[in-house]
Write a protein that holds these residues in place. Structure first.
Motif, PDB file in Angstrom:
ATOM      1  N   PHE A 131       2.022 -18.792   0.024  1.00 47.83           N
ATOM      2  CA  PHE A 131       2.858 -17.545   0.414  1.00 47.83           C
ATOM      3  C   PHE A 131       3.806 -18.159   1.257  1.00 47.83           C
ATOM      4  O   PHE A 131       3.286 -18.859   2.252  1.00 47.83           O
ATOM      5  CB  PHE A 131       2.407 -16.469   0.773  1.00 47.83           C
ATOM      6  N   VAL A 132       5.131 -17.970   1.173  1.00 47.23           N
ATOM      7  CA  VAL A 132       6.159 -18.387   2.158  1.00 47.23           C
ATOM      8  C   VAL A 132       6.825 -17.641   2.272  1.00 47.23           C
ATOM      9  O   VAL A 132       7.546 -16.857   1.598  1.00 47.23           O
ATOM     10  CB  VAL A 132       6.894 -20.041   1.504  1.00 47.23           C
ATOM     11  N   PHE A 133       7.215 -17.247   3.807  1.00 46.19           N
ATOM     12  CA  PHE A 133       8.233 -16.376   4.154  1.00 46.19           C
ATOM     13  C   PHE A 133       9.035 -16.827   5.315  1.00 46.19           C
ATOM     14  O   PHE A 133       8.661 -17.365   6.379  1.00 46.19           O
ATOM     15  CB  PHE A 133       7.270 -15.248   4.859  1.00 46.19           C
ATOM     16  N   GLY A 134      10.322 -16.727   5.052  1.00 46.92           N
ATOM     17  CA  GLY A 134      11.459 -17.281   5.743  1.00 46.92           C
ATOM     18  C   GLY A 134      12.203 -15.977   6.316  1.00 46.92           C
ATOM     19  O   GLY A 134      11.882 -14.688   6.205  1.00 46.92           O
ATOM     20  N   PRO A 135      13.496 -16.222   7.187  1.00 44.77           N
ATOM     21  CA  PRO A 135      13.964 -15.103   7.680  1.00 44.77           C
ATOM     22  C   PRO A 135      14.813 -14.106   6.416  1.00 44.77           C
ATOM     23  O   PRO A 135      14.848 -12.909   6.960  1.00 44.77           O
ATOM     24  CB  PRO A 135      15.319 -15.611   8.445  1.00 44.77           C
ATOM     25  N   ALA A 136      15.195 -14.442   5.380  1.00 48.74           N
ATOM     26  CA  ALA A 136      15.662 -13.753   4.495  1.00 48.74           C
ATOM     27  C   ALA A 136      14.991 -13.727   3.124  1.00 48.74           C
ATOM     28  O   ALA A 136      15.361 -12.821   2.407  1.00 48.74           O
ATOM     29  CB  ALA A 136      17.045 -14.336   4.148  1.00 48.74           C
ATOM     30  N   SER A 137      13.965 -14.369   2.909  1.00 45.19           N
ATOM     31  CA  SER A 137      13.333 -14.242   1.588  1.00 45.19           C
ATOM     32  C   SER A 137      11.868 -14.779   1.742  1.00 45.19           C
ATOM     33  O   SER A 137      11.573 -15.641   2.698  1.00 45.19           O
ATOM     34  CB  SER A 137      13.859 -15.121   0.669  1.00 45.19           C
ATOM     35  N   GLY A 138      11.001 -14.025   0.838  1.00 47.38           N
ATOM     36  CA  GLY A 138       9.470 -14.783   0.713  1.00 47.38           C
ATOM     37  C   GLY A 138       9.230 -14.845  -0.769  1.00 47.38           C
ATOM     38  O   GLY A 138       9.756 -14.606  -1.765  1.00 47.38           O
ATOM     39  N   ILE A 139       8.374 -16.075  -0.967  1.00 49.82           N
ATOM     40  CA  ILE A 139       8.001 -16.436  -2.400  1.00 49.82           C
ATOM     41  C   ILE A 139       6.437 -16.540  -2.464  1.00 49.82           C
ATOM     42  O   ILE A 139       5.609 -16.730  -1.593  1.00 49.82           O
ATOM     43  CB  ILE A 139       8.206 -17.939  -2.442  1.00 49.82           C
ATOM     44  N   LEU A 140       6.318 -15.699  -3.471  1.00 51.91           N
ATOM     45  CA  LEU A 140       4.650 -15.529  -3.793  1.00 51.91           C
ATOM     46  C   LEU A 140       4.232 -16.881  -4.607  1.00 51.91           C
ATOM     47  O   LEU A 140       4.821 -17.503  -5.352  1.00 51.91           O
ATOM     48  CB  LEU A 140       4.456 -14.261  -4.578  1.00 51.91           C
ATOM     49  N   PRO A 141       3.011 -16.927  -4.546  1.00 51.39           N
ATOM     50  CA  PRO A 141       2.504 -18.132  -5.456  1.00 51.39           C
ATOM     51  C   PRO A 141       2.569 -17.810  -6.996  1.00 51.39           C
ATOM     52  O   PRO A 141       2.448 -16.376  -6.991  1.00 51.39           O
ATOM     53  CB  PRO A 141       1.102 -18.543  -4.857  1.00 51.39           C
ATOM     54  N   SER A 142       2.213 -18.605  -7.693  1.00 46.32           N
ATOM     55  CA  SER A 142       2.282 -18.218  -9.219  1.00 46.32           C
ATOM     56  C   SER A 142       0.746 -17.591  -9.618  1.00 46.32           C
ATOM     57  O   SER A 142      -0.181 -18.095  -9.319  1.00 46.32           O
ATOM     58  CB  SER A 142       2.425 -19.503 -10.106  1.00 46.32           C
ATOM     59  N   PHE A 143       0.900 -16.546 -10.244  1.00 46.19           N
ATOM     60  CA  PHE A 143      -0.320 -16.001 -10.588  1.00 46.19           C
ATOM     61  C   PHE A 143      -1.083 -16.392 -11.782  1.00 46.19           C
ATOM     62  O   PHE A 143      -2.396 -16.408 -11.757  1.00 46.19           O
ATOM     63  CB  PHE A 143      -0.035 -14.365 -10.724  1.00 46.19           C
ATOM     64  N   PRO A 199       0.779  -1.229  -0.144  1.00 41.27           N
ATOM     65  CA  PRO A 199      -0.010  -0.107   0.158  1.00 41.27           C
ATOM     66  C   PRO A 199       0.929   1.177  -0.010  1.00 41.27           C
ATOM     67  O   PRO A 199       0.504   2.234  -0.767  1.00 41.27           O
ATOM     68  CB  PRO A 199      -0.930   0.010   1.168  1.00 41.27           C
ATOM     69  N   ALA A 200       1.863   1.080   0.696  1.00 39.14           N
ATOM     70  CA  ALA A 200       2.806   2.445   0.851  1.00 39.14           C
ATOM     71  C   ALA A 200       3.203   2.783  -0.520  1.00 39.14           C
ATOM     72  O   ALA A 200       3.478   4.124  -0.677  1.00 39.14           O
ATOM     73  CB  ALA A 200       3.995   2.136   1.928  1.00 39.14           C
ATOM     74  N   GLN A 201       3.472   2.090  -1.338  1.00 44.99           N
ATOM     75  CA  GLN A 201       4.040   2.234  -2.848  1.00 44.99           C
ATOM     76  C   GLN A 201       2.800   2.178  -3.784  1.00 44.99           C
ATOM     77  O   GLN A 201       3.342   2.353  -5.018  1.00 44.99           O
ATOM     78  CB  GLN A 201       5.036   1.257  -3.207  1.00 44.99           C
ATOM     79  N   HIS A 202       1.855   1.829  -3.372  1.00 47.12           N
ATOM     80  CA  HIS A 202       0.714   1.559  -4.535  1.00 47.12           C
ATOM     81  C   HIS A 202       1.045   0.503  -5.570  1.00 47.12           C
ATOM     82  O   HIS A 202       0.843   0.768  -6.604  1.00 47.12           O
ATOM     83  CB  HIS A 202       0.443   3.092  -5.338  1.00 47.12           C
ATOM     84  N   LEU A 203       1.872  -0.421  -4.960  1.00 46.15           N
ATOM     85  CA  LEU A 203       2.593  -1.380  -5.863  1.00 46.15           C
ATOM     86  C   LEU A 203       1.799  -2.835  -5.786  1.00 46.15           C
ATOM     87  O   LEU A 203       1.843  -3.381  -4.611  1.00 46.15           O
ATOM     88  CB  LEU A 203       4.118  -1.429  -5.550  1.00 46.15           C
ATOM     89  N   LEU A 204       1.583  -3.296  -6.773  1.00 46.68           N
ATOM     90  CA  LEU A 204       1.113  -4.769  -7.101  1.00 46.68           C
ATOM     91  C   LEU A 204       2.045  -5.621  -7.641  1.00 46.68           C
ATOM     92  O   LEU A 204       2.683  -5.419  -8.343  1.00 46.68           O
ATOM     93  CB  LEU A 204      -0.266  -4.810  -7.968  1.00 46.68           C
ATOM     94  N   LEU A 205       2.408  -6.888  -6.569  1.00 45.60           N
ATOM     95  CA  LEU A 205       3.481  -7.639  -6.917  1.00 45.60           C
ATOM     96  C   LEU A 205       2.653  -8.923  -7.582  1.00 45.60           C
ATOM     97  O   LEU A 205       1.901  -9.586  -7.232  1.00 45.60           O
ATOM     98  CB  LEU A 205       3.877  -8.103  -5.718  1.00 45.60           C
ATOM     99  N   ILE A 206       3.077  -9.418  -8.877  1.00 46.93           N
ATOM    100  CA  ILE A 206       2.880 -10.451  -9.503  1.00 46.93           C
ATOM    101  C   ILE A 206       3.826 -11.410  -9.868  1.00 46.93           C
ATOM    102  O   ILE A 206       4.776 -10.976 -10.427  1.00 46.93           O
ATOM    103  CB  ILE A 206       2.122 -10.012 -10.708  1.00 46.93           C
ATOM    104  N   ALA A 207       3.697 -12.519  -9.649  1.00 46.34           N
ATOM    105  CA  ALA A 207       4.848 -13.627  -9.804  1.00 46.34           C
ATOM    106  C   ALA A 207       4.494 -14.646 -10.804  1.00 46.34           C
ATOM    107  O   ALA A 207       3.103 -15.076 -10.904  1.00 46.34           O
ATOM    108  CB  ALA A 207       5.326 -14.424  -8.674  1.00 46.34           C
ATOM    109  N   ASP A 208       5.270 -15.019 -11.759  1.00 49.54           N
ATOM    110  CA  ASP A 208       5.181 -16.158 -12.579  1.00 49.54           C
ATOM    111  C   ASP A 208       3.456 -16.013 -13.331  1.00 49.54           C
ATOM    112  O   ASP A 208       2.862 -17.034 -13.078  1.00 49.54           O
ATOM    113  CB  ASP A 208       5.279 -17.382 -11.893  1.00 49.54           C
TER     114      ASP A 208
END
Length: 226
Positions: free
Chosen positions: A175-187, A24-33
């Motif tokens: 969605f998977v989030f670890g200490p150093a990285s997060g992974i989005l599902p395929s859109f 929201p702060a960046q009005h940014l939508l993230l889309i993976a794959d």
């Protein structure tokens, strides 16, 4: 419709049921794959698969843009599936969509399929960059283990998680989030999924398409991929 808010590197992201994330702060939508043209690529090889996946992907993308104050869409790799995805019918649909969304900023972080498919046509007006794409302490990549300075948000794996109950089970995008990285599902439609085995320090959020739910920590309740 239920979303999940997650704080990463001092930034708040919304995990959306439609297999995307919103900053929201960046009005940014993230889309993976999103894998535009995957069905067309299969049909070019003589494999009988359904048509209309590009229009379906764009309709779902439009719904998210209209539902949120989206000014910038960031694709985390694999925009086009293959060289055959440059088929005239696929590109015509993309061009019509882009003409209706000419005000929208689009950025693509190149993934492995982009390397083989080639960049999108220039008239789609998409900024194309290599990973990592850095913003406010977050490093946007295609590959989850890319070398980057900030917390990595990536795609590539098409993660799904298997929930089991009463002798039955279901695989859901996650969605998977670890200490150093997060992974989005395929859109993208028609992209499949990889069943993940989360580590003890990873958080998993599954989506049903209507809501996002946090999976309780503890021994994973899933089996081999089917």
């Amino acid at each position: 419709m239920t979303v999940q808010n997650i704080e990463i590197a001092g930034q708040t992201l919304q995990l959306l049921p439609q297999r995307a994330a919103y900053w929201p702060a960046q009005h940014l939508l993230l889309i993976a794959d999103i894998h535009f043209g995957k069905a067309a690529a299969f049909r070019a090889l003589g494999v009988p698969v359904p048509s209309g996946t590009t229009s379906d992907n764009l309709a779902r993308l439009d719904a998210l843009i209209d539902a949120h104050d989206v000014q910038h869409v960031l694709f985390l790799g694999d925009f086009l599936h293959a060289r055959a995805s440059h088929a005239p019918t696929t590109l015509a649909v993309l061009r019509r969509w882009r003409a209706n969304r000419s005000w929208l900023k689009l950025t693509l972080v190149r993934g492995n399929h982009d390397e083989s498919a080639g960049d999108p046509p220039a008239d789609l007006n998409i900024a194309v960059v290599d990973e990592p794409f850095e913003m406010n302490g977050l490093s946007f990549c295609h590959h989850p283990h890319a070398h980057a300075q900030g917390y990595v948000i990536a795609g590539h794996l098409h993660p799904v998680f298997r929930l089991s109950a009463a002798g039955d089970s279901v695989r859901l995008p996650c969605f998977v989030f670890g200490p150093a990285s997060g992974i989005l599902p395929s859109f993208g439609a028609f992209t499949g999924g990889f069943a993940i085995s989360p580590q003890a320090d990873e958080r998993v959020f599954v989506t049903t398409g209507d809501a996002v739910y946090a999976v309780p920590s503890g021994p994973p309740a899933f089996g081999p991929a089917v």
